[in-house]
Design a protein around this motif. Structure first.
Motif, PDB file in Angstrom:
ATOM      1  N   ILE A 160       0.855  -1.195   0.000  1.00  0.00           N
ATOM      2  CA  ILE A 160       0.000   0.000   0.000  1.00  0.00           C
ATOM      3  C   ILE A 160       0.889   1.242   0.000  1.00  0.00           C
ATOM      4  O   ILE A 160       2.073   1.168   0.370  1.00  0.00           O
ATOM      5  CB  ILE A 160      -0.993  -0.022   1.193  1.00  0.00           C
ATOM      6  N   GLY A 161       0.327   2.388  -0.412  1.00  0.00           N
ATOM      7  CA  GLY A 161       1.111   3.626  -0.468  1.00  0.00           C
ATOM      8  C   GLY A 161       2.273   3.429  -1.424  1.00  0.00           C
ATOM      9  O   GLY A 161       2.107   2.944  -2.540  1.00  0.00           O
ATOM     10  N   GLY A 162       3.455   3.774  -0.958  1.00  0.00           N
ATOM     11  CA  GLY A 162       4.638   3.666  -1.806  1.00  0.00           C
ATOM     12  C   GLY A 162       4.965   2.241  -2.206  1.00  0.00           C
ATOM     13  O   GLY A 162       5.715   2.018  -3.160  1.00  0.00           O
ATOM     14  N   SER A 163       4.422   1.272  -1.522  1.00  0.00           N
ATOM     15  CA  SER A 163       4.683  -0.125  -1.866  1.00  0.00           C
ATOM     16  C   SER A 163       3.642  -0.663  -2.847  1.00  0.00           C
ATOM     17  O   SER A 163       3.604  -1.863  -3.114  1.00  0.00           O
ATOM     18  CB  SER A 163       4.710  -0.969  -0.584  1.00  0.00           C
ATOM     19  N   SER A 213       6.482  -4.349   1.553  1.00  0.00           N
ATOM     20  CA  SER A 213       6.270  -3.417   2.657  1.00  0.00           C
ATOM     21  C   SER A 213       7.619  -3.037   3.236  1.00  0.00           C
ATOM     22  O   SER A 213       8.374  -3.909   3.675  1.00  0.00           O
ATOM     23  CB  SER A 213       5.399  -4.066   3.741  1.00  0.00           C
ATOM     24  N   LYS A 214       7.892  -1.751   3.235  1.00  0.00           N
ATOM     25  CA  LYS A 214       9.170  -1.304   3.785  1.00  0.00           C
ATOM     26  C   LYS A 214       9.312  -1.764   5.232  1.00  0.00           C
ATOM     27  O   LYS A 214      10.313  -2.343   5.619  1.00  0.00           O
ATOM     28  CB  LYS A 214       9.263   0.223   3.675  1.00  0.00           C
ATOM     29  N   THR A 215       8.283  -1.520   6.024  1.00  0.00           N
ATOM     30  CA  THR A 215       8.362  -1.844   7.451  1.00  0.00           C
ATOM     31  C   THR A 215       7.947  -3.284   7.755  1.00  0.00           C
ATOM     32  O   THR A 215       8.312  -3.840   8.767  1.00  0.00           O
ATOM     33  CB  THR A 215       7.398  -0.935   8.234  1.00  0.00           C
ATOM     34  N   THR A 218       2.714  -2.942   8.249  1.00  0.00           N
ATOM     35  CA  THR A 218       1.547  -2.153   7.861  1.00  0.00           C
ATOM     36  C   THR A 218       0.282  -3.001   7.909  1.00  0.00           C
ATOM     37  O   THR A 218       0.223  -4.090   7.320  1.00  0.00           O
ATOM     38  CB  THR A 218       1.779  -1.570   6.448  1.00  0.00           C
ATOM     39  N   THR A 221      -1.329  -4.338   4.607  1.00  0.00           N
ATOM     40  CA  THR A 221      -0.510  -5.286   3.859  1.00  0.00           C
ATOM     41  C   THR A 221      -0.425  -6.625   4.588  1.00  0.00           C
ATOM     42  O   THR A 221      -0.543  -7.691   3.974  1.00  0.00           O
ATOM     43  CB  THR A 221       0.890  -4.674   3.629  1.00  0.00           C
ATOM     44  N   GLY A 278       9.367   5.431   1.322  1.00  0.00           N
ATOM     45  CA  GLY A 278       8.355   4.580   0.689  1.00  0.00           C
ATOM     46  C   GLY A 278       7.885   5.129  -0.650  1.00  0.00           C
ATOM     47  O   GLY A 278       7.807   4.419  -1.651  1.00  0.00           O
ATOM     48  N   ARG A 279       7.594   6.435  -0.680  1.00  0.00           N
ATOM     49  CA  ARG A 279       7.041   7.005  -1.926  1.00  0.00           C
ATOM     50  C   ARG A 279       8.112   7.255  -2.976  1.00  0.00           C
ATOM     51  O   ARG A 279       7.815   7.734  -4.063  1.00  0.00           O
ATOM     52  CB  ARG A 279       6.261   8.283  -1.604  1.00  0.00           C
ATOM     53  N   GLN A 360       0.561  10.864  -3.760  1.00  0.00           N
ATOM     54  CA  GLN A 360       1.364  10.491  -2.591  1.00  0.00           C
ATOM     55  C   GLN A 360       2.701  11.228  -2.620  1.00  0.00           C
ATOM     56  O   GLN A 360       3.147  11.782  -1.612  1.00  0.00           O
ATOM     57  CB  GLN A 360       1.610   8.981  -2.520  1.00  0.00           C
ATOM     58  N   GLU A 364       2.168  13.646   0.422  1.00  0.00           N
ATOM     59  CA  GLU A 364       2.779  13.065   1.630  1.00  0.00           C
ATOM     60  C   GLU A 364       4.129  13.742   1.893  1.00  0.00           C
ATOM     61  O   GLU A 364       4.542  13.890   3.041  1.00  0.00           O
ATOM     62  CB  GLU A 364       2.942  11.542   1.476  1.00  0.00           C
ATOM     63  N   GLN A 508       6.566  11.497   7.369  1.00  0.00           N
ATOM     64  CA  GLN A 508       5.105  11.479   7.168  1.00  0.00           C
ATOM     65  C   GLN A 508       4.413  11.223   8.506  1.00  0.00           C
ATOM     66  O   GLN A 508       3.579  10.335   8.634  1.00  0.00           O
ATOM     67  CB  GLN A 508       4.671  10.452   6.104  1.00  0.00           C
ATOM     68  N   VAL A 511       0.349  10.854   9.234  1.00  0.00           N
ATOM     69  CA  VAL A 511      -0.543   9.716   9.007  1.00  0.00           C
ATOM     70  C   VAL A 511      -0.615   8.799  10.236  1.00  0.00           C
ATOM     71  O   VAL A 511      -1.417   7.862  10.271  1.00  0.00           O
ATOM     72  CB  VAL A 511      -0.121   8.893   7.763  1.00  0.00           C
ATOM     73  N   LYS A 515      -3.729   5.961  12.246  1.00  0.00           N
ATOM     74  CA  LYS A 515      -3.407   4.534  12.436  1.00  0.00           C
ATOM     75  C   LYS A 515      -3.591   4.152  13.901  1.00  0.00           C
ATOM     76  O   LYS A 515      -4.142   3.099  14.230  1.00  0.00           O
ATOM     77  CB  LYS A 515      -1.945   4.258  12.055  1.00  0.00           C
TER      78      LYS A 515
HETATM   79  O1  F6P Z   1       1.217   5.363   6.152  1.00  0.00           O
HETATM   80  C1  F6P Z   1       1.988   5.923   5.161  1.00  0.00           C
HETATM   81  C2  F6P Z   1       3.078   4.992   4.741  1.00  0.00           C
HETATM   82  O2  F6P Z   1       4.042   4.909   5.734  1.00  0.00           O
HETATM   83  C3  F6P Z   1       3.697   5.440   3.430  1.00  0.00           C
HETATM   84  O3  F6P Z   1       4.654   6.408   3.592  1.00  0.00           O
HETATM   85  C4  F6P Z   1       4.209   4.152   2.895  1.00  0.00           C
HETATM   86  O4  F6P Z   1       4.502   4.233   1.528  1.00  0.00           O
HETATM   87  C5  F6P Z   1       3.050   3.244   3.209  1.00  0.00           C
HETATM   88  O5  F6P Z   1       2.598   3.679   4.476  1.00  0.00           O
HETATM   89  C6  F6P Z   1       3.351   1.774   3.249  1.00  0.00           C
HETATM   90  O6  F6P Z   1       4.361   1.468   4.164  1.00  0.00           O
HETATM   91  P1  F6P Z   1       5.112   0.093   4.132  1.00  0.00           P
HETATM   92  O7  F6P Z   1       5.852  -0.007   2.827  1.00  0.00           O
HETATM   93  O8  F6P Z   1       6.044   0.113   5.309  1.00  0.00           O
HETATM   94  O9  F6P Z   1       4.099  -1.022   4.237  1.00  0.00           O
END
Ligand code: F6P
Length: 552
Positions: A160-163, A213-215, A218, A221, A278-279, A360, A364, A508, A511, A515
């Motif tokens: 989601i988002g940048g992913s 997902s970067k983190t 999320t 995801t 991410g973006r 985004q 963002e 960011q 946001v 959450k």
């Molecule tokens: O909530 C915003 C955000 O952190 C974006 O900046 C990012 O692209 C998106 O969520 C998804 O994050 P992740 O890649 O860690 O799942």
């Protein structure tokens, strides 16, 4: 702000130029594009610049030479060049997160040297690109088999988002170059309808999920990834055999521990790094689904396009620098002329998701209320980005752009050559692009309408005042290289504006609150007992109503 000067030093250096810009705006009053073009027959070619295969015409913006010269002084005083160099050099310019900002390293050539904390990151970038390339080729050739021995026919990116937005936008943008016997799908929303529709016609034995997902924490995801695992394992072909996961799931993340906890072998993980926002991440491993679609060679062509624009940004003089010019014109339109939105209007159906991607990237990044040192911003920040491809938008919202009381600056994007020669289609498309910018700039006067004859009572309804500012970006052809350059153009435009506003374009925090509150509400919706609701009376009533009526 330069990498060394403080927010207050930069504010002091730019304050007189902001004041000059305001004076200049007030003195020159409403500019008339008809007059500006009549007085300067070369304006249409003079106020244009070129780089990395992109041609930018900004002559239909409401600017004079004095406006441009003041805006360029603003960029200099704000330290755009110093901060740009600091970004490219890997300095930790994302101050609120203490991180370097090095998406430009993702597209640097193999022999480049870019250091973060004393380590050259370029070899890692290319090692991951090579690993992605080898994996993509295996999937594309059918050599990578699913658990029951069948080749992969569908790739589903879960992110989601940048992913999501980058690979989803680019997979559509570059569909012309894709291997068509493998379908690409994207699931982003936590709304189960998204997953259900994306997978309803897919065969689990032939489906590969990329959990991006970067983190890797999320909510959306991870929820979709668990649903995907259940969908796969509950299929009769797998009968719950957990070992199927290894052949049907890969991950893209910076967080190996969470990937492993989910049950994906880290051998099947494609890494990226915390210095990639991410973006800004789709040229990284986040673009794996795109690479499978278009192949490693075309992906590298796209990276070369990004890099070409990076080099242009780094080396072209400010007055000829595309992202600098676009950033400055945007600041003029929003901060000085008060136009809060910009419509991005690609005249190419393949760019259908481009504006959503830019939302985004721009909003963002630059939707911020404090400066780098935490003090309140002194100027309006961020731009509201919206739009749809032409010519569709012409039959929907352009009416307001031509005659409404709000002025909407526009970026029109078009290509000299089409990817699908179909009779007159491309000439008709481009004629519309050129006509729209002409109509928006020059309008039609009552005298011109009267001269055409017709019902005099209609004259006021038919007048279009013109002076609606637009830029036009033209490239020869929508190739992977062009797309890379176009995305990098907007990335750096956002950077230029963020620098002038002195904000952190790479965090960011805004946001997070939503959450956090959602996490508090989830158990209130799911608990069997009537929960004690301690929200405001509106939120309490909505939750009660939902609980009472949710099961039909
Ligand atoms: O909530 C915003 C955000 O952190 C974006 O900046 C990012 O692209 C998106 O969520 C998804 O994050 P992740 O890649 O860690 O799942």
């Amino acid at each position: 702000m330069s990498s060394t000067s403080s927010v207050s030093d930069t504010a002091a250096a730019t304050a007189p130029i902001w004041a000059e810009l305001q004076r200049h705006r007030d003195e020159q009053g409403q500019l008339d594009l008809r007059r500006l073009f009549a007085e300067d027959p070369g304006r249409g070619e003079r106020l244009a610049a070129e780089g990395a295969g992109l041609y930018l015409d900004y002559s239909k913006q409401l600017v004079t030479d004095e406006t441009l010269s003041l805006l360029l002084s603003l960029a200099e005083a704000a330290g755009v060049e110093e901060r740009r160099d600091a970004m490219f050099a890997g300095e930790k310019i994302n101050v609120s997160e203490g991180r370097a900002v090095l998406h430009t390293a993702l597209r640097a050539p193999r022999d480049a040297v870019i250091e973060v904390d004393g380590e050259n990151v370029v070899p890692q970038v290319h090692a991951v690109l090579d690993k992605m390339g080898a994996f993509s080729e295996r999937v594309r050739s059918g050599d990578w088999k699913g658990h029951t021995g069948k080749p992969i026919r569908a790739v589903v990116n879960i992110g989601i988002g940048g992913s999501d937005l980058g690979p989803a936008m680019a997979t559509l943008a570059l569909a012309h170059y894709a291997q068509r016997d493998i379908v690409s799908r994207f699931v982003s929303n936590v709304d189960g309808n998204d997953f259900a529709e994306a997978t309803r016609d897919l065969d689990p034995e032939e489906t590969l999920f990329i959990v991006a997902s970067k983190t890797f924490t999320t909510l959306e995801t991870l929820t979709n990834a668990h649903t995907a695992r259940d969908w796969l394992l509950s299929s009769p072909a797998f009968g719950g055999d957990e070992s199927a996961v290894a052949k049907h799931f890969v991950a893209v993340s910076t967080n190996a521990a969470e990937v492993s906890r989910f049950g994906i072998d880290t051998d099947n993980m494609f890494e990226f790094w915390d210095w990639v926002g991410g973006r800004y991440s789709y040229p990284s491993a986040i673009g794996l689904s795109l690479m499978i679609a278009i192949g490693p060679q075309q992906f590298r062509e796209m990276l070369a396009g990004f890099h070409a624009l990076d080099e242009h940004f780094r080396s072209a003089p400010l007055a000829e620098n595309l992202p600098v010019l676009m950033g400055l014109v945007g600041i003029w339109n929003s901060d000085l002329l008060g136009h809060e939105t910009v419509a991005v209007l690609p005249y190419d159906q393949y760019l259908k998701r481009f504006t959503a991607y830019l939302q985004q990237l721009e909003m963002e990044s630059n939707g911020k209320h404090v400066r780098l040192d935490g003090s309140p911003v002194e100027h309006g920040t961020g731009t509201i980005v919206w739009g749809e491809p032409g010519t569709n938008g012409q039959h929907a919202f352009y009416q307001l752009m031509h005659q409404g009381t709000k002025v909407v600056p526009g970026d029109f994007i078009g290509f000299n050559q089409t990817l699908n020669e179909l009779g007159r289609h491309h000439d008709l498309l481009m004629a519309n692009l050129f006509a729209q910018t002409e109509a928006l700039a020059f309008g039609r006067t009552p005298e011109e309408i009267e001269a055409e004859g017709g019902d005099p009572a209609q004259v006021p309804h038919r007048v279009t005042k013109g002076n609606r500012p637009t830029s036009t970006i033209l490239a020869d052809r929508l190739t992977p290289h062009t797309l890379g350059a176009l995305v990098a153009l907007y990335e750096h435009k956002v950077f230029v504006q963020g620098t002038i506003w002195q904000i952190d374009s790479f965090d960011q925090w805004g946001v997070e609150l939503g959450k956090k509150l959602a996490n508090a509400i989830i158990p209130e919706l799911e608990s069997a007992d009537d929960p004690h609701l301690a929200h405001d009376s509106s939120t309490n009533a909505l939750i009660r109503r939902y609980r009472a009526r949710r099961s039909g």
